[in-house]
Design a protein around this motif. Structure first.
Motif, short mmCIF file in Angstrom:
data_model
loop_
_atom_site.label_atom_id
_atom_site.label_comp_id
_atom_site.label_asym_id
_atom_site.label_seq_id
_atom_site.Cartn_x
_atom_site.Cartn_y
_atom_site.Cartn_z
N GLY A 297 0.83 -1.21 0.00
CA GLY A 297 0.00 0.00 0.00
C GLY A 297 0.86 1.25 0.00
O GLY A 297 0.52 2.26 0.62
N SER B 223 1.47 3.21 -2.47
CA SER B 223 1.16 4.17 -3.54
C SER B 223 0.41 5.40 -3.02
O SER B 223 0.19 6.33 -3.80
N SER B 224 0.01 5.38 -1.75
CA SER B 224 -0.66 6.57 -1.19
C SER B 224 -0.67 6.50 0.33
O SER B 224 -0.29 5.49 0.92
N LEU C 240 -0.66 6.35 4.25
CA LEU C 240 0.28 5.94 5.30
C LEU C 240 1.48 5.19 4.73
O LEU C 240 2.61 5.36 5.19
N ARG D 193 -1.07 -1.73 -6.31
CA ARG D 193 -1.49 -2.03 -7.69
C ARG D 193 -1.14 -0.90 -8.65
O ARG D 193 -0.81 -1.15 -9.80
N ARG D 194 -1.16 0.36 -8.19
CA ARG D 194 -0.91 1.49 -9.10
C ARG D 194 0.60 1.69 -9.28
O ARG D 194 1.24 2.47 -8.57
N ASP E 164 -0.98 -7.04 -6.14
CA ASP E 164 -2.34 -7.07 -5.59
C ASP E 164 -2.30 -8.00 -4.39
O ASP E 164 -2.11 -9.21 -4.55
N VAL E 165 -2.47 -7.46 -3.19
CA VAL E 165 -2.27 -8.27 -1.98
C VAL E 165 -3.35 -9.34 -1.79
O VAL E 165 -3.21 -10.21 -0.94
N ASN F 224 0.50 -2.95 5.18
CA ASN F 224 -0.27 -1.71 5.32
C ASN F 224 -1.45 -1.60 4.35
O ASN F 224 -2.42 -0.91 4.65
N ALA G 220 -3.29 -2.02 11.85
CA ALA G 220 -4.69 -2.31 12.23
C ALA G 220 -5.43 -0.98 12.25
O ALA G 220 -5.38 -0.22 11.28
N TYR H 266 -15.44 -3.74 8.46
CA TYR H 266 -14.09 -3.17 8.54
C TYR H 266 -13.49 -3.46 9.91
O TYR H 266 -12.34 -3.90 10.01
N LYS I 250 -10.05 -5.59 11.19
CA LYS I 250 -8.96 -5.02 11.99
C LYS I 250 -8.81 -5.74 13.33
O LYS I 250 -7.69 -5.87 13.84
N GLY J 192 -6.01 6.23 14.59
CA GLY J 192 -7.34 6.83 14.44
C GLY J 192 -7.43 7.48 13.06
O GLY J 192 -6.81 7.00 12.11
N VAL K 2 -6.74 9.41 9.98
CA VAL K 2 -5.54 9.95 9.35
C VAL K 2 -5.89 10.35 7.92
O VAL K 2 -6.59 9.63 7.21
N SER L 283 -5.92 10.60 4.23
CA SER L 283 -5.46 9.75 3.13
C SER L 283 -6.65 9.53 2.20
O SER L 283 -7.73 10.10 2.42
N TYR M 33 -13.91 12.69 9.37
CA TYR M 33 -12.52 12.99 9.01
C TYR M 33 -12.26 14.50 9.00
O TYR M 33 -11.22 14.96 9.46
N1 LIG Z 1 -6.48 6.69 7.12
C1 LIG Z 1 -6.98 6.28 8.28
O1 LIG Z 1 -7.74 7.01 8.94
C2 LIG Z 1 -6.62 4.94 8.83
C3 LIG Z 1 -6.90 4.69 10.18
C4 LIG Z 1 -6.60 3.43 10.70
C5 LIG Z 1 -6.02 2.48 9.90
N2 LIG Z 1 -5.74 2.75 8.60
C6 LIG Z 1 -5.16 1.70 7.77
O2 LIG Z 1 -4.00 2.18 7.17
C7 LIG Z 1 -3.72 1.43 6.00
C8 LIG Z 1 -3.38 2.37 4.86
O3 LIG Z 1 -4.51 3.14 4.56
P1 LIG Z 1 -4.42 4.67 4.10
O4 LIG Z 1 -5.17 5.45 5.09
O5 LIG Z 1 -3.05 5.05 3.76
O6 LIG Z 1 -5.37 4.60 2.79
P2 LIG Z 1 -5.07 4.86 1.24
O7 LIG Z 1 -4.47 6.19 1.03
O8 LIG Z 1 -6.37 4.55 0.56
O9 LIG Z 1 -4.01 3.75 0.90
C9 LIG Z 1 -4.35 2.40 0.79
C10 LIG Z 1 -3.22 1.68 0.09
O10 LIG Z 1 -3.57 0.30 -0.02
C11 LIG Z 1 -3.36 -0.09 -1.35
N3 LIG Z 1 -4.24 -1.19 -1.73
C12 LIG Z 1 -5.59 -1.24 -1.68
N4 LIG Z 1 -6.02 -2.41 -2.18
C13 LIG Z 1 -4.92 -3.11 -2.54
C14 LIG Z 1 -4.70 -4.38 -3.12
N5 LIG Z 1 -5.72 -5.21 -3.44
N6 LIG Z 1 -3.43 -4.76 -3.36
C15 LIG Z 1 -2.40 -3.95 -3.06
N7 LIG Z 1 -2.53 -2.75 -2.50
C16 LIG Z 1 -3.79 -2.33 -2.26
C17 LIG Z 1 -3.59 1.13 -2.19
O11 LIG Z 1 -2.83 1.04 -3.39
P3 LIG Z 1 -3.41 0.68 -4.85
O12 LIG Z 1 -4.80 1.23 -4.91
O13 LIG Z 1 -2.45 1.39 -5.76
O14 LIG Z 1 -3.33 -0.80 -4.94
C18 LIG Z 1 -2.98 2.21 -1.32
O15 LIG Z 1 -1.60 2.31 -1.52
C19 LIG Z 1 -4.97 0.57 5.76
O16 LIG Z 1 -4.72 -0.75 6.22
C20 LIG Z 1 -6.01 1.24 6.62
O17 LIG Z 1 -7.04 0.35 7.01
C21 LIG Z 1 -6.02 3.97 8.05
#
Ligand SMILES: NC(=O)c1ccc[n+]([C@@H]2O[C@H](COP(=O)([O-])OP(=O)(O)OC[C@H]3O[C@@H](n4cnc5c(N)ncnc54)[C@H](OP(=O)(O)O)[C@@H]3O)[C@@H](O)[C@H]2O)c1
Length: 252
Positions: free
Chosen positions: A18, A20-21, A23, A43-44, A68-69, A95, A146, A161, A165, A191, A193, A195, A214
């Protein structure tokens, strides 16, 4: 030099899914800036290649592997690419994740499947891909992302969801106990974040609720990247088991 002022991240080989964007991207930048050799997965591929170019431009080492995970063979290929490029795997940041939210009675079963495939199976496939190499090395560190939704059930829209987690936390604790000497396991539970994650809900009412939540709370992605760095930079005999971090304003 004492361990506390040595850079214990320099030279480590870190796979980040993950990347590509959000965290994952921020974690990759922070680890690479401290000298980690990073292997970026998502994937991107276009976004990963851009990030590789930026890290190399800044003097770091990075490669990108389109992954693709939800496909076990992709994770196997990712781990093999890391070993081929850098000879070992020190860290896996599991992640990659998705968060399509909706009440259970809307029965968005396809989204439940996708959430489970990425957030649970993706984490397990990542562990399966790196564990043999880490065992052979006698060392390694798996950091599983998580959520606070893995500590409290995020009703009425985030039950599935949350289930994923809670599962990540259970898998992490079991792995920590089973993995034995030399292999560290860290759970990071953030909490809200900033993204792209918050934009993943197809149900309009849920999407509106998530946006309001958010908008009121979110903190930058590097808040979590610093927590990951903290866990990774500890001496080999110190395992930071769990980190929970929230925006100060967030009640949930
Ligand atoms: N943001 C929050 O508030 C928050 C809070 C608690 C936990 N988290 C956790 O933090 C982690 C990262 O999330 P984020 O907030 O950074 O969100 P995000 O900006 O949407 O990033 C998600 C990442 O996961 C990748 N991804 C999604 N599906 C995938 C797949 N099938 N194969 C490979 N990569 C995949 C996406 O890349 P591609 O689309 O390019 O594949 C992207 O790089 C997640 O596990 C999320 O549950 C986030």
């Amino acid at each position: 030099m004492t361990a506390s002022i040595q850079n214990l991240i320099a030279g480590k080989v870190a796979i980040i899914t993950g990347a590509s964007s959000g965290l994952g991207e921020s974690a990759a930048r922070h680890l690479a800036a401290r000298g980690a050799r990073v292997v970026l997965a998502a994937r991107r591929a276009d976004r990963l290649h851009q990030l590789v170019a930026e890290i190399r431009e800044a003097g770091g080492e990075a490669i990108a592997v389109a992954t693709d995970v939800s496909r076990r063979e992709d994770l196997e290929r990712l781990a093999a690419a890391a070993v081929e490029a850098f000879g070992r795997i020190d860290v896996l940041v599991n992640n990659a994740g998705v968060m399509p939210l909706s009440p259970i009675d809307k029965l968005r079963v396809d989204e439940w499947d996708r959430t489970i495939d990425v957030n649970i199976k993706g984490v397990l496939y990542g562990i399966a891909a790196v564990l043999p190499q880490m065992k052979a090395q006698g060392s390694g560190h798996i950091v599983n992302i998580a959520s606070v939704a893995g500590l409290k059930v995020f009703t009425p829209i985030g039950t599935v969801y949350s289930a994923t987690k809670f599962a990540v936390r259970a898998i992490s604790e079991g792995l920590r106990a089973e993995a034995g000497d030399g292999i560290r396991v860290t759970i990071v539970s953030p909490g809200a974040v900033e993204s792209e994650l918050q934009f993943g809900s197809s149900d309009p009412e849920s999407a509106a609720g998530v946006k309001a939540f958010y908008d009121a709370n979110q903190i930058p992605a590097d808040s979590v990247a610093r927590a990951i760095v903290y866990a990774v930079e500890q001496p080999a005999n110190v395992d930071i088991n769990e980190i929970v971090l929230r925006p100060v304003s967030q009640e949930f």
